[in-house]
Enzyme design. Sequence first.
Site, PDB file in Angstrom:
ATOM      1  CB  SER A  16      -0.946  -0.058   1.374  1.00  0.00           C
ATOM      2  OG  SER A  16      -1.603   1.217   1.461  1.00  0.00           O
TER       3      SER A  16
ATOM      4  CE1 TYR B 171      -4.359  -1.967   5.469  1.00  0.00           C
ATOM      5  CE2 TYR B 171      -3.618   0.242   4.770  1.00  0.00           C
ATOM      6  CZ  TYR B 171      -3.957  -0.899   4.502  1.00  0.00           C
ATOM      7  OH  TYR B 171      -4.246  -1.317   3.115  1.00  0.00           O
TER       8      TYR B 171
HETATM    9  P1  NDP Z   1     -11.655  -5.366  -0.018  1.00  0.00           P
HETATM   10  O1  NDP Z   1     -12.150  -5.205   1.355  1.00  0.00           O
HETATM   11  O2  NDP Z   1     -12.661  -5.226  -1.134  1.00  0.00           O
HETATM   12  O3  NDP Z   1     -11.159  -6.756  -0.233  1.00  0.00           O
HETATM   13  C1  NDP Z   1     -10.467  -7.632   0.531  1.00  0.00           C
HETATM   14  C2  NDP Z   1     -10.360  -8.859  -0.001  1.00  0.00           C
HETATM   15  O4  NDP Z   1      -9.808  -9.660   1.080  1.00  0.00           O
HETATM   16  C3  NDP Z   1     -11.821  -9.441   0.116  1.00  0.00           C
HETATM   17  O5  NDP Z   1     -11.942 -10.560  -1.143  1.00  0.00           O
HETATM   18  C4  NDP Z   1     -11.876 -10.383   1.467  1.00  0.00           C
HETATM   19  O6  NDP Z   1     -12.731 -11.593   1.271  1.00  0.00           O
HETATM   20  C5  NDP Z   1     -10.530 -10.730   1.453  1.00  0.00           C
HETATM   21  N1  NDP Z   1     -10.237 -11.320   2.867  1.00  0.00           N
HETATM   22  C6  NDP Z   1     -10.393 -10.379   4.043  1.00  0.00           C
HETATM   23  N2  NDP Z   1      -9.956 -11.297   5.130  1.00  0.00           N
HETATM   24  C7  NDP Z   1      -9.618 -12.532   4.470  1.00  0.00           C
HETATM   25  C8  NDP Z   1      -9.116 -13.627   5.345  1.00  0.00           C
HETATM   26  N3  NDP Z   1      -9.187 -13.880   6.657  1.00  0.00           N
HETATM   27  N4  NDP Z   1      -9.124 -14.873   4.269  1.00  0.00           N
HETATM   28  C9  NDP Z   1      -9.129 -14.637   3.211  1.00  0.00           C
HETATM   29  N5  NDP Z   1      -9.509 -13.587   2.499  1.00  0.00           N
HETATM   30  C10 NDP Z   1      -9.674 -12.553   3.133  1.00  0.00           C
HETATM   31  O7  NDP Z   1     -10.405  -4.469  -0.315  1.00  0.00           O
HETATM   32  P2  NDP Z   1      -9.318  -4.014  -1.472  1.00  0.00           P
HETATM   33  O8  NDP Z   1      -9.448  -4.887  -2.733  1.00  0.00           O
HETATM   34  O9  NDP Z   1      -9.042  -2.856  -1.524  1.00  0.00           O
HETATM   35  O10 NDP Z   1      -8.219  -4.968  -0.748  1.00  0.00           O
HETATM   36  C11 NDP Z   1      -7.157  -5.787  -1.316  1.00  0.00           C
HETATM   37  C12 NDP Z   1      -5.913  -5.346  -0.880  1.00  0.00           C
HETATM   38  O11 NDP Z   1      -5.475  -4.181  -1.087  1.00  0.00           O
HETATM   39  C13 NDP Z   1      -5.755  -5.510   0.612  1.00  0.00           C
HETATM   40  O12 NDP Z   1      -4.352  -6.123   1.009  1.00  0.00           O
HETATM   41  C14 NDP Z   1      -5.421  -3.874   0.967  1.00  0.00           C
HETATM   42  O13 NDP Z   1      -4.749  -3.755   2.158  1.00  0.00           O
HETATM   43  C15 NDP Z   1      -4.614  -3.493  -0.226  1.00  0.00           C
HETATM   44  N6  NDP Z   1      -4.794  -2.179  -0.522  1.00  0.00           N
HETATM   45  C16 NDP Z   1      -6.023  -1.421  -0.824  1.00  0.00           C
HETATM   46  C17 NDP Z   1      -6.041  -0.197  -1.221  1.00  0.00           C
HETATM   47  C18 NDP Z   1      -7.375   0.424  -1.467  1.00  0.00           C
HETATM   48  O14 NDP Z   1      -7.304   1.912  -1.510  1.00  0.00           O
HETATM   49  N7  NDP Z   1      -8.630  -0.310  -1.974  1.00  0.00           N
HETATM   50  C19 NDP Z   1      -4.874   0.761  -1.091  1.00  0.00           C
HETATM   51  C20 NDP Z   1      -3.827   0.126  -0.742  1.00  0.00           C
HETATM   52  C21 NDP Z   1      -3.728  -1.314  -0.338  1.00  0.00           C
HETATM   53  P3  NDP Z   1     -13.664 -12.279   2.258  1.00  0.00           P
HETATM   54  O15 NDP Z   1     -14.192 -10.983   3.009  1.00  0.00           O
HETATM   55  O16 NDP Z   1     -14.596 -12.850   1.204  1.00  0.00           O
HETATM   56  O17 NDP Z   1     -12.892 -13.318   2.694  1.00  0.00           O
END
Ligand code: NDP
Length: 245
Positions: A142, A155
Amino acid sequence: MFDLKGKVVAITGASSGIGEAAARLLATAGAKVVLGARRTDRLEAIVAHIRREGGDADFLTIDVSKRKDLERLVKKAGDRFGRLDVLIGNAGLMPLSPLDQLKVDEWERMIDVNIKGVLYGIAAALPIFRKQGSGHFINISSVAGHRVSPNGAVYAGTKFAVRAISEGLRQEVGNKVRVTVISPGAVESELSSTISDPDVKQQIDDYRKMAIPAEAIASAMAYAIGQPTNVDVNEILIRPTAQPT
Ligand code: NDP
């Protein structure tokens, strides 16, 4: 669009946001994708859509905080598509809060998912990449893995860790395995949904109004994967043009 025909790509956190966009875009580019996350209904729907569009996809319900689940995910790729070329360590959560609030359960959850989830992916896929003599880790850090802000100490700590671990991995793995870290700025997704403090959530949702579509990050993944195998794209930082810091 890069031609990723035949590449087998497993993606954690593929049920929404960046992971979902990656599954769709990489499948369109010809990759066979294996989606992992906890919400089975969402994974089923995304896989069904990819298949209807002529792509190859499968899914497994996993929790990345469980080491065995990452082992199951990479095994699924092997059983279903015969190999694993890329593991995208994307699953993550961002329950921001001031340290004073002592939301220790949320700190632990971030460590379990954002850091240990990535480590368990490395533990599951590295032996396979070694055996194959090729492989590619793409880990999602990130902008918070480059700079720290108030409410984001833990975070940011997890995202600095993803970069540190990925760089150490890159230095150790030698000339057959590629390691890419992608650091997004504000991207449209469900990421702020885990913020439990209503004031912090409002502040973040206001800040994130300039967020860019998740496809912008998926395209960067396709770029990194699509390079010749002797070209390792190590770090990509992608912000909305309108994001100041
Ligand atoms: P979302 O919340 O849309 O996606 C997060 C994903 O992680 C979901 O598919 C969720 O699926 C999954 N997840 C969460 N916990 C678990 C778990 N214990 N086991 C398996 N899967 C899990 O957010 P983003 O798409 O934004 O996030 C994706 C990545 O990008 C993250 O690492 C985030 O930190 C990073 N990021 C995002 C930014 C943004 O602005 N969007 C900026 C910088 C980094 P489910 O709940 O079905 O398990």
